[in-house]
Design an enzyme around this catalytic site. Structure first.
Site, PDB file in Angstrom:
ATOM      1  N   CYS A  61       7.592  -1.711  -7.107  1.00 44.62           N
ATOM      2  CA  CYS A  61       6.458  -0.805  -7.300  1.00 44.62           C
ATOM      3  C   CYS A  61       5.748  -0.583  -5.975  1.00 44.62           C
ATOM      4  O   CYS A  61       5.246  -1.529  -5.364  1.00 44.62           O
ATOM      5  CB  CYS A  61       5.478  -1.405  -8.321  1.00 44.62           C
ATOM      6  N   ASP A  62       5.729   0.654  -5.525  1.00 49.32           N
ATOM      7  CA  ASP A  62       4.901   1.063  -4.390  1.00 49.32           C
ATOM      8  C   ASP A  62       3.598   1.585  -4.981  1.00 49.32           C
ATOM      9  O   ASP A  62       3.581   2.639  -5.612  1.00 49.32           O
ATOM     10  CB  ASP A  62       5.615   2.149  -3.584  1.00 49.32           C
ATOM     11  N   ASN A  89      -3.659  -6.305  -7.576  1.00 45.80           N
ATOM     12  CA  ASN A  89      -3.791  -7.292  -6.518  1.00 45.80           C
ATOM     13  C   ASN A  89      -3.181  -6.870  -5.187  1.00 45.80           C
ATOM     14  O   ASN A  89      -3.586  -7.371  -4.140  1.00 45.80           O
ATOM     15  CB  ASN A  89      -3.136  -8.602  -6.997  1.00 45.80           C
ATOM     16  N   TYR A 154     -10.872  -2.508   6.502  1.00 42.86           N
ATOM     17  CA  TYR A 154     -10.554  -3.449   5.427  1.00 42.86           C
ATOM     18  C   TYR A 154     -11.811  -3.762   4.620  1.00 42.86           C
ATOM     19  O   TYR A 154     -11.804  -3.723   3.378  1.00 42.86           O
ATOM     20  CB  TYR A 154      -9.976  -4.730   6.017  1.00 42.86           C
TER      21      TYR A 154
END
Length: 251
Positions: A61-62, A89, A154
């Site tokens: 899964c991308d 996550n 971030y």
């Protein structure tokens, strides 16, 4: 929510916090889709769970592709006919905000924030369709609550996850869907280790230690099981253990 016999999808399930959470969910009797862009890592997680008698399916899964996210959740229905828990996550770090190429910091936003929004949107729609409620947990960071001069993008991405999650607290009363976020401090994961062991030890000394992925997984389990939590932001730190950021209510 009682975890036994529930069905979960965990992104970033091929390593680190995702792997630790998949394994703990499986130990508690959940059936889990371990979704990861690194299929080999997800398969290793599934194999580790299987050795302990757990039921885990690996799926590539991308998270930046809506069809991959939707496919992972559809896989849960295809195999087990339900979807109860989604742990968004998957995430990345590492940036040079002032470099010529904006690609790296833009990808941080795409994976850490946009993909979380997209996955939550898909999960809520699927849970509403099933009509049985559910739990969605989003991985943020203490960097979403505090400034990070070395990683401002971030920090911005994780702050977005925090407020996005808080803003969906109303879904618990409306649809029986609880959306919460977990904010760990410095955690010993493959992502963190990419900066080198020496750098990891240096930062660990500055912040007073380093969490293990299992410490964070324990917080995820608490958020799943504690039905009083909706729109909650759990902090996980070496010094303070698990607690909750101050609740913010709209005027």
């Amino acid at each position: 929510m009682e975890i036994r016999d529930r069905v979960a999808v965990v992104s970033g399930g091929g390593s680190g916090i995702g792997r630790a959470t998949v394994l703990e969910l499986a130990r508690r009797g959940a059936r889990v889709i371990a979704a990861d862009i690194n299929l080999a890592g997800a398969e290793e997680t599934a194999d580790l769970a299987g050795r302990e008698g757990g039921i885990v399916i690996a799926r590539r899964c991308d998270v930046t592709h809506t069809e991959d996210l939707a496919g992972a959740m559809a896989c849960a229905f295809e195999h087990w006919g339900q979807l109860d828990i989604v742990f968004n996550n998957a995430g990345i770090g590492g940036e040079d905000l002032f470099a010529d190429d904006p690609g790296p910091w833009q990808r941080i936003i795409e994976i850490n924030l946009v993909a979380v929004i997209d996955a939550t949107r898909i999960a809520v729609r699927e849970m509403r369709r099933a009509g049985k409620g559910g739990v969605i947990i989003n991985t943020a960071s203490m960097g979403g609550l505090l400034p990070m001069p070395d990683s401002p993008v971030y920090a911005a991405s994780k702050a977005g996850v925090v407020n996005f999650t808080r803003s969906l607290g109303y879904l618990a009363a409306q649809d029986g869907i609880r959306v919460n976020a977990i904010c760990p401090t410095f955690t010993d994961t493959p992502l963190v280790r990419r900066s080198g062991d020496e750098r990891v030890e240096e930062v660990a000394k500055l912040v007073g230690g380093i969490l293990q992925p299992e410490d964070v997984a324990a917080g995820v389990i608490e958020l799943i099981e504690d039905e009083s939590r909706a729109g909650a932001i759990m902090r996980v730190t070496v010094r303070g253990g698990r607690d909750y950021a101050r609740e913010v209510r709209p005027y």
